[in-house]
Write a protein that holds these residues in place. Structure first.
Motif, PDB file in Angstrom:
ATOM      1  N   ILE A  45     -19.281  97.359  53.671  1.00  0.00           N
ATOM      2  CA  ILE A  45     -19.833  96.632  54.801  1.00  0.00           C
ATOM      3  C   ILE A  45     -18.729  96.117  55.709  1.00  0.00           C
ATOM      4  O   ILE A  45     -17.565  96.046  55.311  1.00  0.00           O
ATOM      5  N   LYS A  46     -19.124  95.754  56.909  1.00  0.00           N
ATOM      6  CA  LYS A  46     -18.179  95.199  57.863  1.00  0.00           C
ATOM      7  C   LYS A  46     -17.580  93.912  57.299  1.00  0.00           C
ATOM      8  O   LYS A  46     -18.260  93.111  56.699  1.00  0.00           O
ATOM      9  N   GLY A  47     -16.304  93.723  57.498  1.00  0.00           N
ATOM     10  CA  GLY A  47     -15.639  92.538  57.001  1.00  0.00           C
ATOM     11  C   GLY A  47     -15.022  92.749  55.630  1.00  0.00           C
ATOM     12  O   GLY A  47     -14.542  91.808  55.027  1.00  0.00           O
ATOM     13  N   SER A  48     -15.016  93.975  55.123  1.00  0.00           N
ATOM     14  CA  SER A  48     -14.424  94.228  53.830  1.00  0.00           C
ATOM     15  C   SER A  48     -12.904  94.277  53.967  1.00  0.00           C
ATOM     16  O   SER A  48     -12.358  94.326  55.060  1.00  0.00           O
ATOM     17  N   PRO A  53      -9.296 103.403  48.343  1.00  0.00           N
ATOM     18  CA  PRO A  53      -9.999 103.525  47.050  1.00  0.00           C
ATOM     19  C   PRO A  53      -9.689 102.388  46.082  1.00  0.00           C
ATOM     20  O   PRO A  53     -10.547 101.981  45.309  1.00  0.00           O
ATOM     21  N   GLU A  54      -8.484 101.833  46.130  1.00  0.00           N
ATOM     22  CA  GLU A  54      -8.141 100.765  45.187  1.00  0.00           C
ATOM     23  C   GLU A  54      -8.805  99.435  45.539  1.00  0.00           C
ATOM     24  O   GLU A  54      -8.754  98.497  44.761  1.00  0.00           O
ATOM     25  N   HIS A  55      -9.442  99.358  46.690  1.00  0.00           N
ATOM     26  CA  HIS A  55     -10.112  98.121  47.097  1.00  0.00           C
ATOM     27  C   HIS A  55     -11.627  98.195  46.954  1.00  0.00           C
ATOM     28  O   HIS A  55     -12.325  97.281  47.397  1.00  0.00           O
ATOM     29  N   VAL A  56     -12.136  99.237  46.328  1.00  0.00           N
ATOM     30  CA  VAL A  56     -13.585  99.401  46.171  1.00  0.00           C
ATOM     31  C   VAL A  56     -14.186  98.240  45.384  1.00  0.00           C
ATOM     32  O   VAL A  56     -15.182  97.643  45.800  1.00  0.00           O
ATOM     33  N   LEU A  57     -13.598  97.899  44.244  1.00  0.00           N
ATOM     34  CA  LEU A  57     -14.134  96.811  43.430  1.00  0.00           C
ATOM     35  C   LEU A  57     -13.998  95.468  44.133  1.00  0.00           C
ATOM     36  O   LEU A  57     -14.898  94.631  44.063  1.00  0.00           O
ATOM     37  N   LEU A  58     -12.898  95.265  44.819  1.00  0.00           N
ATOM     38  CA  LEU A  58     -12.695  94.022  45.556  1.00  0.00           C
ATOM     39  C   LEU A  58     -13.734  93.877  46.660  1.00  0.00           C
ATOM     40  O   LEU A  58     -14.316  92.810  46.853  1.00  0.00           O
ATOM     41  N   ASN A  59     -14.023  94.967  47.355  1.00  0.00           N
ATOM     42  CA  ASN A  59     -15.054  94.941  48.398  1.00  0.00           C
ATOM     43  C   ASN A  59     -16.429  94.637  47.804  1.00  0.00           C
ATOM     44  O   ASN A  59     -17.223  93.904  48.389  1.00  0.00           O
ATOM     45  N   ASP A  60     -16.699  95.200  46.637  1.00  0.00           N
ATOM     46  CA  ASP A  60     -17.980  94.963  45.983  1.00  0.00           C
ATOM     47  C   ASP A  60     -18.131  93.486  45.603  1.00  0.00           C
ATOM     48  O   ASP A  60     -19.181  92.882  45.824  1.00  0.00           O
ATOM     49  N   VAL A  61     -17.076  92.887  45.050  1.00  0.00           N
ATOM     50  CA  VAL A  61     -17.118  91.471  44.673  1.00  0.00           C
ATOM     51  C   VAL A  61     -17.316  90.601  45.912  1.00  0.00           C
ATOM     52  O   VAL A  61     -18.117  89.658  45.902  1.00  0.00           O
ATOM     53  N   LEU A  62     -16.621  90.919  46.988  1.00  0.00           N
ATOM     54  CA  LEU A  62     -16.769  90.134  48.216  1.00  0.00           C
ATOM     55  C   LEU A  62     -18.169  90.271  48.803  1.00  0.00           C
ATOM     56  O   LEU A  62     -18.734  89.299  49.314  1.00  0.00           O
ATOM     57  N   ALA A  63     -18.752  91.468  48.738  1.00  0.00           N
ATOM     58  CA  ALA A  63     -20.113  91.667  49.248  1.00  0.00           C
ATOM     59  C   ALA A  63     -21.116  90.869  48.414  1.00  0.00           C
ATOM     60  O   ALA A  63     -22.020  90.221  48.963  1.00  0.00           O
ATOM     61  N   ARG A  64     -20.953  90.886  47.095  1.00  0.00           N
ATOM     62  CA  ARG A  64     -21.851  90.107  46.229  1.00  0.00           C
ATOM     63  C   ARG A  64     -21.682  88.609  46.468  1.00  0.00           C
ATOM     64  O   ARG A  64     -22.649  87.854  46.476  1.00  0.00           O
ATOM     65  N   SER A  65     -20.454  88.173  46.653  1.00  0.00           N
ATOM     66  CA  SER A  65     -20.190  86.765  46.927  1.00  0.00           C
ATOM     67  C   SER A  65     -20.836  86.336  48.239  1.00  0.00           C
ATOM     68  O   SER A  65     -21.388  85.237  48.336  1.00  0.00           O
ATOM     69  N   THR A  66     -20.788  87.211  49.240  1.00  0.00           N
ATOM     70  CA  THR A  66     -21.413  86.909  50.526  1.00  0.00           C
ATOM     71  C   THR A  66     -22.918  86.744  50.366  1.00  0.00           C
ATOM     72  O   THR A  66     -23.509  85.804  50.902  1.00  0.00           O
ATOM     73  N   ARG A  67     -23.537  87.639  49.599  1.00  0.00           N
ATOM     74  CA  ARG A  67     -24.988  87.532  49.366  1.00  0.00           C
ATOM     75  C   ARG A  67     -25.324  86.231  48.642  1.00  0.00           C
ATOM     76  O   ARG A  67     -26.309  85.563  48.962  1.00  0.00           O
ATOM     77  N   THR A  68     -24.515  85.855  47.669  1.00  0.00           N
ATOM     78  CA  THR A  68     -24.757  84.612  46.934  1.00  0.00           C
ATOM     79  C   THR A  68     -24.610  83.406  47.850  1.00  0.00           C
ATOM     80  O   THR A  68     -25.424  82.478  47.811  1.00  0.00           O
ATOM     81  N   ALA A  69     -23.583  83.410  48.690  1.00  0.00           N
ATOM     82  CA  ALA A  69     -23.342  82.276  49.579  1.00  0.00           C
ATOM     83  C   ALA A  69     -24.433  82.129  50.635  1.00  0.00           C
ATOM     84  O   ALA A  69     -24.667  81.035  51.133  1.00  0.00           O
ATOM     85  N   LEU A  70     -25.127  83.205  50.947  1.00  0.00           N
ATOM     86  CA  LEU A  70     -26.167  83.156  51.975  1.00  0.00           C
ATOM     87  C   LEU A  70     -27.522  82.684  51.447  1.00  0.00           C
ATOM     88  O   LEU A  70     -28.434  82.444  52.224  1.00  0.00           O
ATOM     89  N   ARG A  71     -27.643  82.544  50.116  1.00  0.00           N
ATOM     90  CA  ARG A  71     -28.915  82.071  49.560  1.00  0.00           C
ATOM     91  C   ARG A  71     -29.122  80.610  49.911  1.00  0.00           C
ATOM     92  O   ARG A  71     -28.200  79.802  49.833  1.00  0.00           O
ATOM     93  N   LEU A  72     -30.326  80.273  50.264  1.00  0.00           N
ATOM     94  CA  LEU A  72     -30.658  78.897  50.617  1.00  0.00           C
ATOM     95  C   LEU A  72     -31.087  78.120  49.375  1.00  0.00           C
ATOM     96  O   LEU A  72     -31.759  78.653  48.494  1.00  0.00           O
ATOM     97  N   TYR A  73     -30.719  76.858  49.347  1.00  0.00           N
ATOM     98  CA  TYR A  73     -31.120  75.980  48.252  1.00  0.00           C
ATOM     99  C   TYR A  73     -32.575  75.603  48.450  1.00  0.00           C
ATOM    100  O   TYR A  73     -32.990  75.176  49.521  1.00  0.00           O
ATOM    101  N   ASP A  74     -33.362  75.772  47.406  1.00  0.00           N
ATOM    102  CA  ASP A  74     -34.765  75.410  47.447  1.00  0.00           C
ATOM    103  C   ASP A  74     -34.997  74.364  46.363  1.00  0.00           C
ATOM    104  O   ASP A  74     -34.881  74.662  45.172  1.00  0.00           O
TER     105      ASP A  74
END
Length: 139
Positions: A45-48, A53-74
Protein backbone atom coordinates in the motif's frame (compact mmCIF):
# COMPACT_ATOMS: atom_id res chain seq x y z
CA UNK A 1 9.24 12.72 34.72
CA UNK A 2 11.17 14.19 31.82
CA UNK A 3 14.10 11.87 32.46
CA UNK A 4 11.75 8.90 32.58
CA UNK A 5 10.01 9.96 29.35
CA UNK A 6 13.35 10.47 27.61
CA UNK A 7 14.70 7.07 28.66
CA UNK A 8 11.42 5.39 27.76
CA UNK A 9 11.45 7.00 24.32
CA UNK A 10 15.04 5.88 23.70
CA UNK A 11 14.13 2.35 24.76
CA UNK A 12 11.10 2.29 22.45
CA UNK A 13 13.28 3.48 19.55
CA UNK A 14 15.72 0.67 20.33
CA UNK A 15 12.87 -1.87 20.30
CA UNK A 16 11.63 -0.46 16.98
CA UNK A 17 15.10 -0.80 15.43
CA UNK A 18 15.48 -4.37 16.70
CA UNK A 19 12.05 -5.40 15.36
CA UNK A 20 12.72 -3.72 12.02
CA UNK A 21 16.07 -5.47 11.61
CA UNK A 22 14.56 -8.79 12.67
CA UNK A 23 11.79 -8.50 10.07
CA UNK A 24 14.28 -7.63 7.35
CA UNK A 25 16.53 -10.57 8.30
CA UNK A 26 13.57 -12.95 8.35
CA UNK A 27 12.39 -11.74 4.93
CA UNK A 28 15.86 -12.27 3.49
CA UNK A 29 16.02 -15.77 4.99
CA UNK A 30 12.75 -16.80 3.38
CA UNK A 31 13.42 -18.13 -0.07
CA UNK A 32 10.01 -17.45 -1.58
CA UNK A 33 9.29 -18.14 -5.24
CA UNK A 34 9.55 -15.10 -7.50
CA UNK A 35 5.80 -15.25 -8.29
CA UNK A 36 4.93 -14.98 -4.60
CA UNK A 37 7.19 -11.95 -4.20
CA UNK A 38 5.65 -10.24 -7.21
CA UNK A 39 2.16 -10.83 -5.79
CA UNK A 40 3.24 -9.43 -2.43
CA UNK A 41 4.79 -6.43 -4.15
CA UNK A 42 1.58 -5.68 -5.99
CA UNK A 43 -0.34 -5.51 -2.70
CA UNK A 44 2.00 -3.03 -1.02
CA UNK A 45 0.00 0.00 0.00
CA UNK A 46 0.92 3.63 -0.34
CA UNK A 47 3.16 4.80 2.47
CA UNK A 48 5.10 1.55 2.76
CA UNK A 49 8.83 1.46 3.41
CA UNK A 50 9.85 0.34 -0.08
CA UNK A 51 9.17 -2.24 -2.75
CA UNK A 52 12.37 -4.19 -2.05
CA UNK A 53 11.82 -7.91 -1.39
CA UNK A 54 13.54 -7.67 2.01
CA UNK A 55 10.93 -5.15 3.17
CA UNK A 56 7.87 -7.30 2.44
CA UNK A 57 7.40 -8.38 6.06
CA UNK A 58 8.07 -4.89 7.36
CA UNK A 59 5.45 -3.48 4.99
CA UNK A 60 2.97 -6.12 6.14
CA UNK A 61 3.53 -5.25 9.83
CA UNK A 62 3.12 -1.54 9.10
CA UNK A 63 -0.10 -2.16 7.13
CA UNK A 64 -1.54 -4.25 9.98
CA UNK A 65 -0.50 -1.62 12.51
CA UNK A 66 -2.25 1.05 10.45
CA UNK A 67 -5.47 -0.98 10.40
CA UNK A 68 -5.27 -1.48 14.17
CA UNK A 69 -4.64 2.22 14.81
CA UNK A 70 -7.66 3.18 12.69
CA UNK A 71 -10.11 1.14 14.78
CA UNK A 72 -12.44 3.27 16.85
CA UNK A 73 -12.93 2.68 20.55
CA UNK A 74 -16.44 1.54 21.33
CA UNK A 75 -17.36 1.75 24.99
CA UNK A 76 -18.88 -1.46 26.30
CA UNK A 77 -22.39 -1.25 27.63
CA UNK A 78 -22.88 -2.18 31.26
CA UNK A 79 -26.33 -2.83 32.67
CA UNK A 80 -26.18 -2.81 36.47
CA UNK A 81 -29.68 -4.25 36.82
CA UNK A 82 -29.18 -7.34 34.66
CA UNK A 83 -25.41 -7.61 35.08
CA UNK A 84 -24.76 -8.02 31.37
CA UNK A 85 -21.50 -6.93 29.77
CA UNK A 86 -17.91 -8.09 29.79
CA UNK A 87 -17.33 -7.19 33.44
CA UNK A 88 -20.93 -7.47 34.61
CA UNK A 89 -21.86 -9.21 37.82
CA UNK A 90 -23.80 -11.93 35.99
CA UNK A 91 -20.84 -12.68 33.73
CA UNK A 92 -18.52 -12.96 36.73
CA UNK A 93 -20.96 -15.16 38.64
CA UNK A 94 -21.11 -17.55 35.69
CA UNK A 95 -17.33 -17.45 35.24
CA UNK A 96 -16.71 -18.41 38.87
CA UNK A 97 -19.53 -20.99 38.84
CA UNK A 98 -21.62 -19.13 41.42
CA UNK A 99 -25.00 -20.13 40.04
CA UNK A 100 -26.78 -18.87 43.17
CA UNK A 101 -25.67 -15.33 42.30
CA UNK A 102 -26.30 -15.58 38.54
CA UNK A 103 -29.14 -13.83 36.74
CA UNK A 104 -31.13 -17.05 36.28
CA UNK A 105 -31.02 -17.97 39.99
CA UNK A 106 -34.37 -18.48 41.62
CA UNK A 107 -35.69 -15.66 43.72
CA UNK A 108 -35.53 -16.02 47.48
CA UNK A 109 -37.60 -13.50 49.45
CA UNK A 110 -38.02 -11.37 46.32
CA UNK A 111 -34.31 -11.11 45.47
CA UNK A 112 -32.13 -13.29 43.23
CA UNK A 113 -29.75 -15.22 45.43
CA UNK A 114 -31.30 -13.84 48.61
CA UNK A 115 -29.34 -11.46 50.83
CA UNK A 116 -26.02 -12.80 49.55
CA UNK A 117 -27.03 -12.06 45.96
CA UNK A 118 -28.18 -8.57 46.84
CA UNK A 119 -24.92 -7.81 48.67
CA UNK A 120 -22.93 -9.23 45.74
CA UNK A 121 -24.74 -7.00 43.21
CA UNK A 122 -24.50 -3.91 45.44
CA UNK A 123 -20.77 -4.35 46.06
CA UNK A 124 -20.19 -4.99 42.37
CA UNK A 125 -22.10 -1.82 41.45
CA UNK A 126 -20.12 0.21 44.00
CA UNK A 127 -16.84 -1.20 42.66
CA UNK A 128 -17.90 -0.41 39.07
CA UNK A 129 -18.84 3.19 39.96
CA UNK A 130 -15.55 3.82 41.78
CA UNK A 131 -13.50 2.25 38.98
CA UNK A 132 -15.22 4.37 36.32
CA UNK A 133 -14.81 7.52 38.43
CA UNK A 134 -11.10 6.86 39.03
CA UNK A 135 -10.21 5.51 35.55
CA UNK A 136 -12.27 7.87 33.44
CA UNK A 137 -11.75 11.06 35.38
CA UNK A 138 -10.23 14.10 33.69
CA UNK A 139 -7.74 14.64 36.50
Amino acid sequence: MLTYARSDTHFLLYIYDQLRLSLIERAQAIRAPESLLSTAMSTIIKGSISDKPEHVLLNDVLARSTRTALRLYDREIYDAELGVGTGGWDTLARKWNKSVLANNAREINGARGGVTGEVYRTVHRWREDIAREEDESTR
